[in-house]
Design an enzyme around this catalytic site. Structure first.
Site, PDB file in Angstrom:
ATOM      1  N   ARG A  35      -3.338  -1.585  -0.999  1.00 12.10           N
ATOM      2  CA  ARG A  35      -3.945  -0.719  -0.672  1.00 12.10           C
ATOM      3  C   ARG A  35      -3.503   0.812  -1.028  1.00 12.10           C
ATOM      4  O   ARG A  35      -2.122   0.930  -0.683  1.00 12.10           O
ATOM      5  CB  ARG A  35      -4.235  -0.005   0.493  1.00 12.10           C
ATOM      6  CG  ARG A  35      -5.496   0.857   0.441  1.00 12.10           C
ATOM      7  CD  ARG A  35      -5.663   0.960   1.717  1.00 12.10           C
ATOM      8  NE  ARG A  35      -7.011   1.556   2.200  1.00 12.10           N
ATOM      9  CZ  ARG A  35      -7.093   3.502   2.436  1.00 12.10           C
ATOM     10  NH1 ARG A  35      -6.152   3.230   2.971  1.00 12.10           N
ATOM     11  NH2 ARG A  35      -7.890   3.935   2.260  1.00 12.10           N
ATOM     12  N   PRO A  37      -3.492   4.265  -1.318  1.00 15.98           N
ATOM     13  CA  PRO A  37      -2.622   5.164  -0.854  1.00 15.98           C
ATOM     14  C   PRO A  37      -2.087   5.280  -0.096  1.00 15.98           C
ATOM     15  O   PRO A  37      -1.499   5.687   0.520  1.00 15.98           O
ATOM     16  CB  PRO A  37      -4.737   6.274   0.474  1.00 15.98           C
ATOM     17  CG  PRO A  37      -5.555   5.026  -0.531  1.00 15.98           C
ATOM     18  CD  PRO A  37      -4.790   3.571  -1.365  1.00 15.98           C
ATOM     19  N   ASP A  38      -2.321   4.083   0.670  1.00 13.70           N
ATOM     20  CA  ASP A  38      -0.707   3.283   1.461  1.00 13.70           C
ATOM     21  C   ASP A  38       0.658   3.606   1.079  1.00 13.70           C
ATOM     22  O   ASP A  38       1.573   3.701   1.128  1.00 13.70           O
ATOM     23  CB  ASP A  38      -1.033   1.910   2.419  1.00 13.70           C
ATOM     24  CG  ASP A  38      -2.126   2.524   2.778  1.00 13.70           C
ATOM     25  OD1 ASP A  38      -3.023   3.519   3.673  1.00 13.70           O
ATOM     26  OD2 ASP A  38      -3.238   1.753   3.383  1.00 13.70           O
ATOM     27  N   THR A  39       0.469   2.720  -0.073  1.00 11.84           N
ATOM     28  CA  THR A  39       2.142   2.308  -0.663  1.00 11.84           C
ATOM     29  C   THR A  39       2.086   2.309  -2.843  1.00 11.84           C
ATOM     30  O   THR A  39       3.017   1.890  -2.531  1.00 11.84           O
ATOM     31  CB  THR A  39       2.361   0.522  -0.571  1.00 11.84           C
ATOM     32  OG1 THR A  39       1.520  -0.013  -1.189  1.00 11.84           O
ATOM     33  CG2 THR A  39       1.964   0.563   1.220  1.00 11.84           C
ATOM     34  N   ARG A  40       0.939   3.228  -3.050  1.00  9.83           N
ATOM     35  CA  ARG A  40       1.307   2.868  -4.382  1.00  9.83           C
ATOM     36  C   ARG A  40       2.101   3.691  -5.032  1.00  9.83           C
ATOM     37  O   ARG A  40       2.941   3.504  -6.135  1.00  9.83           O
ATOM     38  CB  ARG A  40       0.499   3.433  -4.704  1.00  9.83           C
ATOM     39  CG  ARG A  40       0.211   3.612  -6.929  1.00  9.83           C
ATOM     40  CD  ARG A  40      -1.275   3.781  -7.314  1.00  9.83           C
ATOM     41  NE  ARG A  40      -2.438   2.921  -7.185  1.00  9.83           N
ATOM     42  CZ  ARG A  40      -3.719   3.877  -6.997  1.00  9.83           C
ATOM     43  NH1 ARG A  40      -3.764   4.651  -5.666  1.00  9.83           N
ATOM     44  NH2 ARG A  40      -4.448   2.451  -6.676  1.00  9.83           N
ATOM     45  N   GLY A  68     -12.787   3.263 -16.252  1.00 10.96           N
ATOM     46  CA  GLY A  68     -14.058   3.230 -16.103  1.00 10.96           C
ATOM     47  C   GLY A  68     -14.364   1.637 -16.281  1.00 10.96           C
ATOM     48  O   GLY A  68     -15.435   1.402 -16.571  1.00 10.96           O
ATOM     49  N   GLU A 102      -9.571  -9.731  -3.021  1.00 11.45           N
ATOM     50  CA  GLU A 102      -8.054 -10.241  -2.670  1.00 11.45           C
ATOM     51  C   GLU A 102      -7.778 -11.233  -2.710  1.00 11.45           C
ATOM     52  O   GLU A 102      -7.145 -12.463  -2.680  1.00 11.45           O
ATOM     53  CB  GLU A 102      -7.544  -9.060  -3.556  1.00 11.45           C
ATOM     54  CG  GLU A 102      -7.587  -8.348  -4.468  1.00 11.45           C
ATOM     55  CD  GLU A 102      -7.090  -7.099  -5.101  1.00 11.45           C
ATOM     56  OE1 GLU A 102      -7.474  -6.222  -5.946  1.00 11.45           O
ATOM     57  OE2 GLU A 102      -6.338  -7.248  -4.255  1.00 11.45           O
TER      58      GLU A 102
END
Length: 936
Positions: A35, A37-40, A68, A102
């Site tokens: 996810r 926002p947590d780990t990118r 896009g 996924e």
């Protein structure tokens, strides 16, 4: 893991991949699911960067998906095209519908059904700041998120996500919380690297002619089957066994839970702690376990044995040469988990395992075990030329100016991939220089790299076996083994046992029933070993196969005690005892022309084999007594009388084989009273021979008598009937032999009777007394039109060759012979059957469709039929077997048949109708003559 060199690889077939740096069948090594926002910007990015910097192909949506665009189907496709799945579970992971979709698809790809069948995908979960209990929905963290999804999407959508989470929670993963990221990432990278290294084997990129072989081995292994399978790829050194195993391993390894390729087991096990190191690698590759240093070999075996049943594995044991190595590496097939596969490569077929496991019966093994031996063959000449061209010129075919020389080189290699590749690479370095000198040297001296590979098998032989190997390489390639066995046995060698060793080690084969086949490169190896015995002075070598060199040494009187075998070039030279005085150890001598003159007493005390082509009519030497002679082969216009000098040689008490060929002056065979140990007598191409001496009856040890093309011979002496040890009687092209005497029935031990192209017009009833006869050939006996009824009593007969005869039908009694195969090529019987081809076709199509192609070829009958496979009435309708037997005066034979069948339906001693049982059917046969009152 040491990569394979091009020279070692058997270059056999093109195997390429558009992405050679990825596992076969996948576009990506790793799929990262997280996810954003947590780990990118933290852990996920650091992991991605470390993996890509190390050369792995990693799918990460920020990198791979253009802005896009709809990402759904592309991400699903990327999941399917990735080998290893790394979901990074964070506190917000379950709040993302895309992450859960996924994950569900990853689980579906990795574990498609409950059977746990191989898929090639692996799951490596990362617990970033959560616990496995969160994925099991035992806490509120993920349970609340899924409850919200259920309210929005429905239970039917969310249930697969729940199952996927629970499934992954059971998989051992990596915990990040409380640890340094760099350490965790290093561990992950190491685990992935180890897995990739285990799976991918290095192979040359210029392989030819191997695709079909790879597919065949894959078909034998068939990973989808539930049984345990072992494929043993065997063959001589340098033929490409390891390369084939590498390619199969690369293609199939992703389908198994564990993979291990143990290379060079033979060499590794010969070193100090070699087996222990192999066990260590096996445990690490399959189970990520370290073998304790204090363990001995047996403890290592137990450690492996107890874990193998729990995991589907693919193991390759490369270059095994001892069954103990299999045991020490826990390679008993019954120890493995179902659907496991083992590939063994070896030069020695004695290591092939069996399903007979000590202490266990096959019926109690957990799963069926199938073992498939696969013999590796040489390259086809076209593929050999293509490989040579790749190595020598970098193209698929040689330049026109080099085409002839290239084909000559390829012919020298015998299609051995190792030799083709090594010579091609060697000649590439001298392509700007003339090849003639290099080719001449290659014909005499093998290249070092080839020699080093092939000599491994020779070095593993015992001393006695080495002697036989060198004899074969120098003198007996494609020669019949029978006579050579007599020579070796007389030298206190044990050829039966030694041949089994040579065959098992892929050094020789027996072809055409009796001939010794050896690959050209192995022949050259043997001769090079002999050459190295004394490179400078050839007279110091043990064997001299070059006839010119041997003749020069003998004429120069340079012989030594080292020489045990030599072949002399054709010569008119009269050899004296001085020429051979220093060659006292010779046991094998081949000559072509020439003569011996003078006193030869005690000159050849060790000679066992004398083969003399174009020998003189009379021997000029005195005291030419060969007391140790076992095989005597004379070809030429010899005269057999007490003055010719030949008789004294033939009278050797040790003589086992006498072969007389091509004498126009030979009208009568010699008196055999002086060679009572003779076991094989061959007389051929003696156009004026018309008498066989009666002393032949004294040869109580004679096993084989062969007479071929002696057109004046008319009668066979009745003394032949006294040969109680005779097993083979062969008469060929003796057209004036018109009668086979009744004494033939006295040869009770005869198993092979060949009477081809004789003047026979009948066979005696006494032939029925040959109860051990297995093979009978009457080929081209055109005067023979029928067989005696007593043929039905030859219970051991397995093959009857009637090719080229005028026999129109078989006697009804032939139905008593359960397994006889009748050859009918160019025979009157065949003509009858072909007229009734429709009946055969209808029967085969309806009753035996699986055998149709074996019997009918292009609408015609094949040349042989096994009678027991067809109903007797079908054969009778087609005219192959007589419907009725006219017995006439054969009362004695009828009585014997009568007693056998115990079906006296007439009440008299010789009823006019008697019953004959043929297979499962009884037939009434009418006797000629006056009807009996009791006839029914």
């Amino acid at each position: 893991m040491s990569p394979m060199t091009k020279d070692e690889a058997a270059a056999l077939g093109t195997a390429s991949s558009s992405r050679s740096d990825c596992p076969k069948g996948f576009n990506y090594d790793v799929f990262l699911s997280f996810r954003g926002p947590d780990t990118r910007d933290g852990f996920a990015y650091s992991l991605w960067k470390s993996l890509t910097d190390s050369g792995f192909q990693v799918f990460m949506d920020d990198e791979e998906i253009r802005q896009g665009e709809e990402i759904g189907w592309k991400i699903l496709r990327a999941i399917e095209d990735s080998k290893i799945y790394i979901p990074i579970f964070s506190t917000g992971y379950a709040s993302s519908r895309w992450c859960l979709r996924e994950l569900a698809h990853m689980v579906e790809c990795a574990y498609p059904d409950s059977s746990g069948g191989p898929t090639g995908h692996e799951m490596l979960p990362i617990f970033y700041d959560v616990e496995p209990s969160d994925l099991k929905l035992e806490t509120e963290l993920y349970r609340d998120a899924l409850r919200r999804h259920e309210e929005e999407q429905g239970r039917h959508v969310v249930n697969p996500w729940k199952e996927a989470l629970r499934k992954v929670a059971q998989i051992k993963g990596r915990k990040v919380k409380g640890q340094r990221h760099i350490v965790v990432i290093g561990d992950i990278k190491q685990e992935i690297s180890r897995g990739m290294a285990t799976r991918e084997r290095n192979v040359p990129d210029d392989l030819v002619g191997i695709t079909d072989r790879v597919e065949y081995i894959k078909k034998l292994l068939d990973p989808a089957c539930d049984d345990i399978r072992v494929v043993v790829i065997h063959g001589m050194g340098g033929i490409g066994k390891t390369t084939l195993a590498n390619l199969v391993y690369n293609e199939l390894s992703p389908l198994f839970q564990g993979q291990c390729f143990l290379r060079d087991v033979r060499e590794s096990s010969s070193r100090v702690d070699g087996i222990e190191k192999l066990q260590k690698k096996l445990l690490w590759d399959l189970f990520n376990l370290t073998r304790p240093k204090t363990f001995d070999i047996d403890e290592g075996v137990n450690m492996i044995k107890h874990r193998l049943p729990n995991k589907r594995v693919l193991i390759v044991l490369d270059d095994v040469d001892d069954g103990d190595q299999l045991m020490q590496l826990a390679a008993k097939p019954d120890w493995f988990c179902p659907r496991s596969r083992i590939i063994i490569t070896t030069r020695d077929t004695s290591v092939i395992p069996t399903t007979k496991v000590e202490g266990l019966e096959e019926s109690v093994l957990r799963e069926p075990i199938k073992i498939y031996p696969y013999e590796m063959e040489e390259l086809h000449s076209d593929h050999a030329l293509q490989l040579f061209s790749k190595r020598a010129f970098g193209t698929d075919s040689p330049p026109p100016d080099f085409d002839f020389l290239s084909r000559e080189v390829v012919a020298l290699t015998g299609g051995l991939p190792l030799t083709v590749g090594v010579i091609g690479s060697h000649l590439r370095t001298i392509k700007n220089e003339p090849w003639d000198g290099a080719l001449k040297k290659l014909k005499e001296v093998p290249l070092k790299k080839v020699l080093e590979k092939l000599i491994i098998s020779y070095d593993a032989l015992e001393d006695d076996t080495k002697q036989i190997f060198l004899d074969i390489a120098c003198f007996f390639v494609m020669k019949r083994k029978t006579n050579a066995f007599y020579m070796w046995e007389s030298c206190n060698l044990f050829p039966d046992a030694e041949f089994q060793v040579l065959i098992r080690k892929s050094l020789i084969k027996i072809v055409d029933g009796n001939r010794i086949w050896m690959h050209d490169q192995l022949r050259d190896l043997g001769r090079e070993i002999v050459r190295r015995e004394n490179i400078i002075n050839p007279e110091g070598r043990s064997r001299l196969w070059s006839r010119k060199m041997a003749l020069d040494i003998v004429q120069a009187r340079k012989g030594t005690d080292n020489v045990v075998a030599l072949a002399l070039l054709g010569s008119r030279h009269n050899f004296t005892h001085e020429d051979f005085a220093d060659l006292s150890k010779i046991r094998f001598l081949e000559m072509d022309g020439g003569n011996f003159t003078g006193d030869f007493e005690n000159i050849f005390p060790e000679l066992r084999w004398l083969c003399w082509r174009n020998c003189p009519s009379k021997l000029q030497a005195n005291n030419f007594l060969l007391k140790s002679l076992v095989i005597l082969k004379l070809s030429g216009n010899i005269i057999i009388d007490k003055w010719s000098g030949w008789v004294q040689i033939m009278m050797g008490s040790q003589l086992k084989v006498l072969n007389l060929k091509g004498s126009k002056f030979l009208t009568r065979t010699p008196d055999f009273s002086g060679c009572l140990n003779l076991e094989r007598l061959i007389i051929r191409d003696c156009e004026n021979l018309d008498d066989i001496d009666g002393s032949i009856g004294k040869l109580e040890q004679l096993k084989c008598l062969k007479i071929k093309w002696c057109p004046r011979l008319k009668d066979l002496p009745e003394e032949i009937g006294l040969l109680s040890s005779l097993r083979e009687l062969i008469l060929i092209q003796c057209q004036h032999v018109c009668d086979l005497p009744p004494w033939i029935g006295s040869l009770k031990g005869l198993s092979r009777l060949v009477m081809e192209d004789l003047g026979l017009d009948r066979l005696p009833q006494e032939i029925s007394e040959l109860v051990d006869l297995k093979y009978l050939s009457l080929m081209s006996c055109t005067g023979l039109e029928e067989l005696p009824f007593s043929m039905g009593e030859l219970k051991s007969l397995a093959e009857l060759d009637l090719s080229g005869t005028l026999i129109k039908a078989l006697p009804l009694s032939i139905g008593n012979l359960e397994n006889v195969v009748v050859k009918i090529n160019s025979c009157a019987i065949r003509i009858k059957l072909e007229k009734n081809i429709g009946r055969f076709t209808s029967y085969l199509s309806a009753q035996r469709p699986e055998s149709y192609a074996e019997i009918i070829s292009k609408g015609e009958l094949r040349s042989s039929l096994r009678l027991s496979e067809y109903p007797i009435d079908l054969l009778m309708e087609c005219g192959m077997i007589q419907r009725e037997c006219n017995v006439n005066h054969k009362d004695r034979m009828i009585q014997r048949e009568w007693n056998v069948n115990h079906k006296d339906r007439g009440g008299g001693r010789f009823p006019s109708i008697f019953w004959l049982r043929c297979g499962q059917t009884s037939f009434a046969v009418r006797r000629r003559g006056k009807k009996s009152e009791n006839e029914s």
